[in-house]
Each structure stands twice: as structure tokens, then as C-alpha cells.
Design an enzyme around this catalytic site. Structure first.
Site, short mmCIF file in Angstrom:
data_model
loop_
_atom_site.label_atom_id
_atom_site.label_comp_id
_atom_site.label_asym_id
_atom_site.label_seq_id
_atom_site.Cartn_x
_atom_site.Cartn_y
_atom_site.Cartn_z
N LYS A 34 0.85 -1.20 0.00
CA LYS A 34 0.00 0.00 0.00
C LYS A 34 0.88 1.25 0.00
O LYS A 34 2.09 1.15 0.18
CB LYS A 34 -0.92 -0.02 1.24
CG LYS A 34 -0.15 -0.01 2.55
CD LYS A 34 -1.05 -0.28 3.76
CE LYS A 34 -0.25 -0.28 5.04
NZ LYS A 34 -1.05 -0.74 6.20
N TYR A 251 15.98 29.99 7.53
CA TYR A 251 14.81 30.68 8.07
C TYR A 251 14.81 30.60 9.59
O TYR A 251 15.06 29.55 10.17
CB TYR A 251 13.54 30.02 7.55
CG TYR A 251 13.30 30.24 6.07
CD1 TYR A 251 13.09 31.52 5.55
CD2 TYR A 251 13.28 29.16 5.20
CE1 TYR A 251 12.86 31.70 4.20
CE2 TYR A 251 13.04 29.35 3.83
CZ TYR A 251 12.83 30.63 3.36
OH TYR A 251 12.60 30.81 2.02
C1 LIG Z 1 -0.18 -1.79 6.80
C2 LIG Z 1 -0.73 -3.06 7.33
C3 LIG Z 1 0.13 -4.16 7.58
C4 LIG Z 1 1.62 -4.09 7.46
O1 LIG Z 1 2.17 -3.50 8.61
P1 LIG Z 1 3.76 -3.42 8.83
O2 LIG Z 1 3.91 -2.90 10.20
O3 LIG Z 1 4.29 -2.48 7.80
O4 LIG Z 1 4.28 -4.81 8.63
C5 LIG Z 1 -0.46 -5.35 7.99
N1 LIG Z 1 -1.80 -5.46 8.15
C6 LIG Z 1 -2.64 -4.41 7.94
C7 LIG Z 1 -4.09 -4.59 8.16
C8 LIG Z 1 -2.13 -3.18 7.54
O5 LIG Z 1 -2.96 -2.15 7.34
#
Ligand SMILES: *Cc1c(COP(=O)(O)O)cnc(C)c1O
Length: 357
Positions: A34, A251
Site C-alpha cells: 500500500k 529561516y
Molecule cells: C499496513 C498493514 C500491515 C503491514 O504492517 P507493517 O507494520 O508495515 O508490517 C499489515 N496489516 C494491515 C491490516 C495493515 O494495514
């Protein structure tokens, strides 16, 4: 051309996947890609992780993109469909969906689909984000099992504290109690649970951050698991200012020199994804040597101290994070986590994919 770029090492993905497999040898791997592959590029990440048994994304567009790119494995939409009319495309492309509330069950029951859809039924075990409460869970699964549009069912939950106290004992107990008598495959573990709680591995692990070579657990560096960073964010020094004691940079004059200081100006700012809240003293590599940021990060540039790196100057290579400098070290100094820095890589930063290595 601005000298900033991100290199994505697909060899690191393959390596990290093998580490994940050695930690959970009995489980299938759902590679979580994702957020544009945690900022690495969806296609670059999926290609590097092509040996995984599944991919997890959020949106239908990403799922269909992967299917159309030729990936044959399970592709899971982690929040399921958002509208009923997405289900036809889901079925056509053979996408799997999380089901986490009754409206999504009703959408499945009312749909006319060319073939049934694989579902991951999600339980809320106390995180109170997505899912059916334990006392309603078996009923939801039974309803799904009776729906003609549902193919394989997998039982799923997600932990709020896999990476810290109080761990997963209580939510795991809740899950086991609420699923007694339901014999379906199970998916529980994110990266932190894969590392810290082997009892959660089950049929499918859902690994995200570890596949990118960053840490899932504060205080536990990714290298301690032999993970390799997949992203290196590089740039170069584009100007040098020699300043005297009492003079300031940037800045808000947030850094004032106490000695004669050679200030390097780096072509990287918050519009590239570097955190603006990184304080004075955030680590940076220049020409292979560790130094630190000084002054406030601006949109397109930041400042580093070159005083103790003789021979450095305009054109010297800079690594913001990656192969030499763990993203988690930078993140910790900036008050965030590696996940956020990786995901925030800006679309304006050119990406070079390294296929071998
Ligand atoms: C993003 C996500 C993961 C992966 O999590 P990590 O900590 O990056 O391994 C697993 N399960 C769900 C439901 C998620 O949303």
C-alpha cells in the site's frame, strides 16, 4: 538536473523476503505494498517481491494495476470495497477483499457477479479501527459462508500493540475464543508480530515495513535482523557558505555558529519528503562521512555542517537515508518513524530502480 534521486534496490526486496520467510517458514507471505509500495513505487516493490504469495493494497485501482501487470497471486484490498459497484471489477479481476462491517456483507449479498470473491473477514480485537467485535464475529462469518458470491474465507485481525507493551496476549486470546469452531485459514501478524510473536504467524503473515528494510519496533534496528534498506535517498552539495562565529543559517536563524563553520547546502527539502521538523543535529552522510543538519529545513534545500569533512564541497555526494544511514535513525531524531519518511517521498524525486544486487 537537480542532483536528488531515490534508488530502489530490488535485490534488497528479495533478500528481505527471504529473511521474513526464515522467521515464519510455515506461513504464506502477503507483501503489503500500500501507499505506493511504502513510497518505493508500487511496480518496483511488487517486482522485487514477486515471489510473495500475495500483495495487499488499499484501492481497487492499485489492485487492478497489479493484476493487469501480470501478477497472478492473491491481491487483497485491506479495507475492502468502498462502494458496491466496485465488486464487479473485483470479481472480474479476481481480487480478494477484506470485509469489516455489515454493509460490506450486504453489498456482497446483493451483487450480481461473474464469479465468487475471496474474502478476509476482519475482527476488531480492541484496536477499534476496522472489524466486527468479537461477540458479533462468528455471526458475520456464518453470514458470509452462506453468501453465494463468497468463495474462500480467511479469518483476520490486526494488533494495536504488537511492537510494544502489552503485546498481543489479550487480543490473541479474544481472537481464539471468538473463532472457536470456525475452521478457516487465519491471518494475524504484521511485521512487529512476525518478529516478536511467533504464535501469531498462522496461515498468512502480512509483512510491510520489514520488506523495505526498515524497523517495525522502536529501538530494534532493522540491521539486527539482517534486513537491507530498499530505498536510498541521495543528493549532493550545491553550494558552500563559510560563516563566522555568531552568524546564522536559514529561516528563523535556528542555528548560530559557535566556530568558523563550513556550511553545505544540500538539494533536498521538505518538498522532496525530508521532514521539516528534523532538528539541528539530524544525521546525514556526506562523501561517506557522518555529519548533521543545521538550521531549519526549507522547501528545496537543507544545511549540513562540512567543517569536519575536509575535501568536501560543491558536488560532494549526500545520503539522506538508506544503505549507509538507516531511515529509522533519521526518523527517530525527527520525532517520527521510518514508515512516515519512506511513504512521504515526493513524486518530484526521480526514482532509479536497481534490478540486480
Ligand atoms: C499496513 C498493514 C500491515 C503491514 O504492517 P507493517 O507494520 O508495515 O508490517 C499489515 N496489516 C494491515 C491490516 C495493515 O494495514
Amino acid at each position: 538536473m537537480r542532483p536528488i534521486y531515490a534508488s530502489i534496490d530490488q535485490g534488497a526486496f528479495r533478500h528481505n523476503l527471504s529473511i521474513v520467510r526464515s522467521l515464519a517458514p510455515q506461513s504464506k507471505v502477503m507483501a503489503v505494498v500500500k501507499a505506493n509500495g511504502y513510497g518505493h513505487g508500487l511496480l518496483a516493490a511488487a517486482q522485487g517481491l514477486a515471489e510473495a504469495e500475495g500483495f495487499a493494497v488499499l484501492g481497487l485501482e492499485e489492485a487492478v494495476f497489479l493484476r493487469d501487470a501480470g501478477f497472478k497471486q492473491t491481491i487483497l484490498m485491506l479495507e475492502g470495497v468502498f462502494q458496491a459497484d466496485e465488486l464487479r471489477e473485483v470479481a472480474r479481476a479476481g481480487i480478494s477483499v477484506v470485509v469489516h462491517h455489515n454493509e460490506q456483507i450486504a453489498m456482497l449479498e446483493n451483487a450480481v457477479l461473474e464469479r465468487p470473491v475471496e474474502v478476509f473477514a476482519k475482527m476488531n480485537n480492541g484496536m477499534n479501527r476496522l472489524g466486527f467485535r468479537p461477540e458479533h464475529y462468528a455471526q458475520a462469518v456464518t453470514r458470509l459462508a452462506g453468501c453465494a458470491n463468497v468463495a474462500q474465507i480467511t479469518l483476520m485481525t490486526h494488533f494495536a500493540t504488537a511492537d510494544e507493551h502489552p503485546g498481543v496476549d489479550e487480543p490473541l486470546k479474544l481472537f481464539h475464543q471468538a473463532t472457536q469452531g470456525l475452521s478457516y485459514p487465519v491471518s494475524l501478524a504484521n511485521s512487529a508480530a512476525i518478529f516478536r510473536h511467533p504464535e501469531t504467524h498462522a496461515d498468512w503473515i502480512r509483512s510491510g515495513i520489514m520488506l523495505y528494510g526498515a524497523s517495525a519496533v522502536a529501538g530494534t534496528p532493522a540491521q539486527s535482523y539482517q534486513l537491507r534498506p530498499a530505498m536510498t535517498l541521495s543528493s549532493a552539495i550545491i553550494a558552500v557558505q563559510d560563516i563566522r562565529p555568531g552568524e546564522s543559517v536559514g529561516y528563523g536563524n535556528r542555528f548560530t555558529a559557535a566556530r568558523n563553520t563550513r556550511v553545505g547546502i544540500v538539494a533536498c527539502g521538505y518538498a522532496d519528503g525530508y521532514p521539516r521538523h528534523a532538528p539541528n543535529g539530524t544525521p546525514v552522510m556526506v562523501a561517506g562521512q557522518l555529519t548533521q543538519t543545521i538550521g531549519r529545513v526549507s522547501m528545496d534545500m537543507l544545511f549540513v555542517d562540512l567543517t569536519d569533512i575536509p575535501g568536501s564541497g560543491v558536488g560532494s555526494p549526500v545520503e539522506l537515508w538508506g544503505a549507509q544511514l538507516p531511515v529509522d535513525t533519521v526518523a527517530e531524531k525527527a520525532g517520527t518513524i521510518g514508515y512516515e519518511l519512506l511513504c512521504a517521498l515526493s513524486p518530484r524525486v526521480p526514482v532509479r530502480v536497481i534490478k540486480h544486487g
